[in-house]
Design a protein around this motif. Structure first.
Motif, PDB file in Angstrom:
ATOM      1  N   ASP A 126      -9.289   5.134  -1.967  1.00 44.30           N
ATOM      2  CA  ASP A 126      -9.496   6.490  -1.472  1.00 44.30           C
ATOM      3  C   ASP A 126      -8.304   6.924  -0.612  1.00 44.30           C
ATOM      4  OD1 ASP A 126     -10.004   4.741   0.579  1.00 44.30           O
ATOM      5  OD2 ASP A 126     -12.078   5.330   0.894  1.00 44.30           O
ATOM      6  N   ASN A 127      -8.389   8.136  -0.053  1.00 45.23           N
ATOM      7  CA  ASN A 127      -7.382   8.675   0.872  1.00 45.23           C
ATOM      8  C   ASN A 127      -5.978   8.710   0.268  1.00 45.23           C
ATOM      9  OD1 ASN A 127      -9.348   8.942   2.944  1.00 45.23           O
ATOM     10  ND2 ASN A 127      -9.111   6.760   3.425  1.00 45.23           N
ATOM     11  N   ASN A 128      -5.892   8.990  -1.039  1.00 45.99           N
ATOM     12  CA  ASN A 128      -4.608   9.105  -1.729  1.00 45.99           C
ATOM     13  C   ASN A 128      -3.773   7.827  -1.657  1.00 45.99           C
ATOM     14  OD1 ASN A 128      -5.058  11.855  -2.438  1.00 45.99           O
ATOM     15  ND2 ASN A 128      -4.460  12.465  -0.373  1.00 45.99           N
ATOM     16  N   GLN A 129      -4.427   6.705  -1.496  1.00 43.40           N
ATOM     17  CA  GLN A 129      -3.714   5.439  -1.413  1.00 43.40           C
ATOM     18  C   GLN A 129      -3.854   4.634  -2.706  1.00 43.40           C
ATOM     19  OE1 GLN A 129      -4.862   3.333   2.192  1.00 43.40           O
ATOM     20  NE2 GLN A 129      -3.252   4.374   3.335  1.00 43.40           N
ATOM     21  N   VAL A 130      -2.808   3.860  -2.969  1.00 45.14           N
ATOM     22  CA  VAL A 130      -2.761   3.013  -4.157  1.00 45.14           C
ATOM     23  C   VAL A 130      -2.289   1.624  -3.728  1.00 45.14           C
ATOM     24  CG1 VAL A 130      -1.629   2.607  -6.374  1.00 45.14           C
ATOM     25  CG2 VAL A 130      -2.309   4.914  -5.736  1.00 45.14           C
ATOM     26  N   LEU A 172       4.505   7.257 -10.965  1.00 44.90           N
ATOM     27  CA  LEU A 172       3.342   7.293 -10.081  1.00 44.90           C
ATOM     28  C   LEU A 172       3.763   7.328  -8.620  1.00 44.90           C
ATOM     29  CD1 LEU A 172       0.219   6.951  -9.632  1.00 44.90           C
ATOM     30  CD2 LEU A 172       0.678   4.477  -9.557  1.00 44.90           C
ATOM     31  N   LEU A 173       4.762   6.532  -8.270  1.00 47.12           N
ATOM     32  CA  LEU A 173       5.139   6.382  -6.857  1.00 47.12           C
ATOM     33  C   LEU A 173       6.105   7.461  -6.378  1.00 47.12           C
ATOM     34  CD1 LEU A 173       5.626   2.502  -6.682  1.00 47.12           C
ATOM     35  CD2 LEU A 173       3.568   3.836  -6.197  1.00 47.12           C
ATOM     36  N   GLU A 174       6.733   8.180  -7.281  1.00 50.84           N
ATOM     37  CA  GLU A 174       7.714   9.195  -6.890  1.00 50.84           C
ATOM     38  C   GLU A 174       7.090  10.213  -5.930  1.00 50.84           C
ATOM     39  OE1 GLU A 174      10.759  12.450  -8.987  1.00 50.84           O
ATOM     40  OE2 GLU A 174       9.219  11.437 -10.175  1.00 50.84           O
ATOM     41  N   GLY A 175       7.753  10.439  -4.827  1.00 51.08           N
ATOM     42  CA  GLY A 175       7.252  11.363  -3.819  1.00 51.08           C
ATOM     43  C   GLY A 175       6.294  10.733  -2.838  1.00 51.08           C
ATOM     44  N   GLY A 176       5.948   9.454  -3.053  1.00 56.23           N
ATOM     45  CA  GLY A 176       5.047   8.771  -2.133  1.00 56.23           C
ATOM     46  C   GLY A 176       5.803   7.935  -1.118  1.00 56.23           C
ATOM     47  N   LYS A 177       5.062   7.174  -0.328  1.00 57.18           N
ATOM     48  CA  LYS A 177       5.712   6.298   0.656  1.00 57.18           C
ATOM     49  C   LYS A 177       4.921   5.006   0.800  1.00 57.18           C
ATOM     50  CE  LYS A 177       3.475   8.286   4.789  1.00 57.18           C
ATOM     51  NZ  LYS A 177       3.713   8.852   6.139  1.00 57.18           N
ATOM     52  N   ARG A 178       5.652   3.919   0.997  1.00 55.92           N
ATOM     53  CA  ARG A 178       5.059   2.611   1.232  1.00 55.92           C
ATOM     54  C   ARG A 178       4.663   2.509   2.699  1.00 55.92           C
ATOM     55  NH1 ARG A 178       8.377   0.983   3.913  1.00 55.92           N
ATOM     56  NH2 ARG A 178       9.941  -0.320   2.984  1.00 55.92           N
ATOM     57  N   VAL A 179       3.399   2.105   2.945  1.00 62.20           N
ATOM     58  CA  VAL A 179       2.906   2.067   4.319  1.00 62.20           C
ATOM     59  C   VAL A 179       2.550   0.666   4.797  1.00 62.20           C
ATOM     60  CG1 VAL A 179       2.080   4.452   4.261  1.00 62.20           C
ATOM     61  CG2 VAL A 179       0.526   2.598   3.614  1.00 62.20           C
ATOM     62  N   ALA A 180       2.477  -0.302   3.885  1.00 57.72           N
ATOM     63  CA  ALA A 180       2.165  -1.673   4.307  1.00 57.72           C
ATOM     64  C   ALA A 180       2.636  -2.639   3.224  1.00 57.72           C
ATOM     65  CB  ALA A 180       0.667  -1.850   4.556  1.00 57.72           C
ATOM     66  N   ILE A 185       0.870  -1.180   0.000  1.00 57.85           N
ATOM     67  CA  ILE A 185       0.000   0.000   0.000  1.00 57.85           C
ATOM     68  C   ILE A 185       0.901   1.223   0.000  1.00 57.85           C
ATOM     69  CG2 ILE A 185      -1.827   1.276   1.161  1.00 57.85           C
ATOM     70  CD1 ILE A 185      -2.715  -1.285   2.498  1.00 57.85           C
ATOM     71  N   TRP A 186       0.639   2.119  -0.930  1.00 61.46           N
ATOM     72  CA  TRP A 186       1.400   3.365  -1.040  1.00 61.46           C
ATOM     73  C   TRP A 186       0.473   4.561  -0.837  1.00 61.46           C
ATOM     74  CZ3 TRP A 186       6.566   4.650  -2.715  1.00 61.46           C
ATOM     75  CH2 TRP A 186       7.413   3.532  -2.830  1.00 61.46           C
TER      76      TRP A 186
END
Length: 555
Positions: free
Chosen positions: A259-263, A296-304, A224-225
């Motif tokens: 939702d919530n800006n998650q992918v 797509l993932l640049e600037g994001g973070k992995r949360v799970a 989950i990102w």
């Protein structure tokens, strides 16, 4: 003999509890069965036993949900606040090369591949909601209760042993030992998911797979990102095939915007690959460096992070789903529609069908017999029709490659769509374990080192599965023969367990004659890939004590 089998070393006397129906597993199948049983008869006593620390803790799925199962079970699910609120808004499919991609036109895809009307969901949260609906109806749900043994009455299954705690590492009873309880039912329904330990036993005991093709599997890994809101498109669905796997293995990816800006970013590798040097986890990490994904993932973070096996055999691999005293539900039997990457709707429909068959039997004064009506419904009803239409896609891919699967398999799906039939059923061939070739003739694959930004090493990622096991218990990963990992698997296959496990459970310490096989069972995310892919079929996955394993938040 299997080393250290739980509960075998000392005789144990246990208290028992009686129910009309005992259900193992609080996934979509088990919870659907529980809900339907209480809908049909509010006085029916129903218990659901879940090995995770809470309902949803061990649920990992893509997931784009086909709501047909939910519609059949709880027609007013929207009014009841089901966490199913991100409709699919766009649906695209790409063939990837290392630097680019080609989008396949939606018009050439069989209609059954269309995701219009489906929803991007967390199945963990859907199951938590379903558990609330079940409890409102009077279903008893006990999380943290691993079911370690079956209980028989003559030739029929009459219950399970649940809640055994406090065994020493050697399997003897420790000072805080709790024997657990026997929970007896007029029917026992197994909704353990893929390659369930109890399900394996009943399939073998009753020969439920005697008339079916070999079962096939994949390993699915998912992160989950949280991404840049400017890039987030709720309901966007993307699937890919091709790079980085190439000819090494079948499989592909999914990217789902919830939702919530998650992918959800996921990757599936079919476990019938030949080359023992294939490293599914590293294929997943390499995939995220494709320009389309990296942007797509640049600037994001992995949360799970998490992983689980997927049943891929489909129609021809379905075992008989009813046995004396019980049923196999959902993925315990294998009800995933592989090209659609969907099985939750079929899991729900199977739970509903099993509940209706059990209700009919109990109303007629029968108990503990074989619910043949359930097996008939699975094969001739909505589940069977869903699986039969796509039955040739996976075996064509396995036996002849991606192009054959897309062309001949696609044509087969179109024929089913247009005429309701296809003129052939392709066989799967070897099991995934048998498909593994020795390392002779194969060369190691050079995987890029994870950069810690887009890609991560296994142990770092396992921490994001929130996995925990009590270390003083026996290892739940058993070896039939302790010599095989080094003498056979390392010598002939260069130790594939150190690569196929997505959690770093297995490693070889030392080299040559002094090499030692080490099992880090604390890392196990319960995917069961080892039980499936070990070329010697020497590893047996059993359930650890209740509450252990991953604790997935929103998978």
């Amino acid at each position: 003999m299997i080393e250290g089998v739980r509960g075998m070393s000392e005789s144990v006397e246990r208290e028992s509890m009686e129910y009309d129906v005992v259900i193992v597993g609080a996934g979509p199948a088990g919870l659907s069965a529980a809900i339907r049983l209480k809908q049909l008869d509010p006085e029916r006593s129903v218990v659901v036993l879940e090995k995770g620390s809470e309902v949803g803790a061990h649920i990992l799925s893509g997931a784009v949900l086909d709501p047909s199962g939910l519609d059949a079970l709880i027609p007013d699910w929207q009014d009841r606040g089901a966490p199913v609120n991100v409709p699919v808004t766009s649906d695209s499919f790409y063939i990837l090369g290392e630097e680019g991609s080609v989008r396949m036109p939606n018009a050439v895809m069989p209609p059954l591949m269309n995701n219009h009307g489906n929803y991007v969901v967390s199945m963990g949260n859907v199951c938590r909601w379903m558990a609330e609906q079940a409890e409102e109806l009077g279903v008893e749900i006990f999380p943290g209760m691993a079911c370690s043994e079956l209980v028989y009455d003559g030739d029929r299954v009459k219950g399970v042993v649940a809640g055994e705690f406090g065994l020493n590492p050697d399997g003897t009873q420790g000072p805080g030992y709790e024997p657990g309880m026997e929970l007896h039912g007029k029917y026992v329904m197994l909704g353990e998911g893929v390659r369930g330990s109890l399900s394996k036993q009943v399939i073998a005991k009753y020969g439920l797979d005697a008339d079916s093709d070999v079962q096939k599997y994949g390993i699915g890994m998912k992160e989950i990102w949280e991404i840049d809101p400017a890039k987030h498109q709720p309901g966007k669905v993307v699937h890919t095939m091709g790079w980085p796997l190439g000819g090494n293995a079948g499989g592909g990816s999914f990217i789902y915007h919830l939702d919530n800006n998650q992918v959800y970013v996921g990757f599936v590798v079919h476990l019938n690959y030949k080359n023992p040097y294939v490293f599914p986890y590293m294929e997943f990490q390499r995939f995220k460096h494709h320009p389309m994904v990296a942007e797509l993932l640049e600037g994001g973070k992995r949360v799970a992070y998490g992983a689980r096996a997927i049943t891929e055999g489909g129609w021809q691999s379905l075992p008989k789903t009813a046995f004396p005293g019980g049923t196999l539900l959902g993925c315990a039997a294998g009800m995933v529609n592989v090209p659609r990457i969907k099985g939750n709707h079929n899991a729900m429909l199977s739970g509903k069908a099993a509940a209706e068959a059990a209700h009919e039997a109990l109303e007629a004064g029968r108990e503990g017999d074989t619910l043949d009506a359930y097996d008939t419904e699975v094969r001739t009803g909505a589940i069977g029709k869903d699986l039969k239409a796509v039955r040739n896609v996976k075996p064509l891919w396995s036996n002849y490659g991606l192009v054959a699967s897309l062309t001949v398999g696609g044509a087969s799906m179109w024929m089913n769509n247009l005429f309701g039939w296809s003129p052939f059923t392709q066989k799967h061939g070897k099991s995934d374990a048998e498909a593994t070739e020795t390392h002779y003739g194969h060369t190691p694959i050079d995987y890029p080192k994870p950069d810690g930004v887009l890609s991560f090493d296994r142990l770092t990622n396992v921490a994001f599965s929130f996995t925990n096991h009590e270390e003083s218990q026996p290892a739940h990963l058993k070896l039939k023969d302790v010599k095989v990992p080094v003498d056979v698997n390392l010598a002939r296959y260069d130790g594939p367990s150190q690569r196929y496990c997505p959690a770093g459970v297995y490693e070889f310490v030392g080299e040559g004659p002094s090499a030692r096989f080490q099992i880090n069972f604390q890392n196990c995310v319960h995917c069961k890939t080892c039980d499936i892919k070990d070329p010697s079929q020497n590893i047996v996955w059993t359930t650890p004590q209740g509450g252990d394993g991953p604790n997935y938040p929103n998978m």
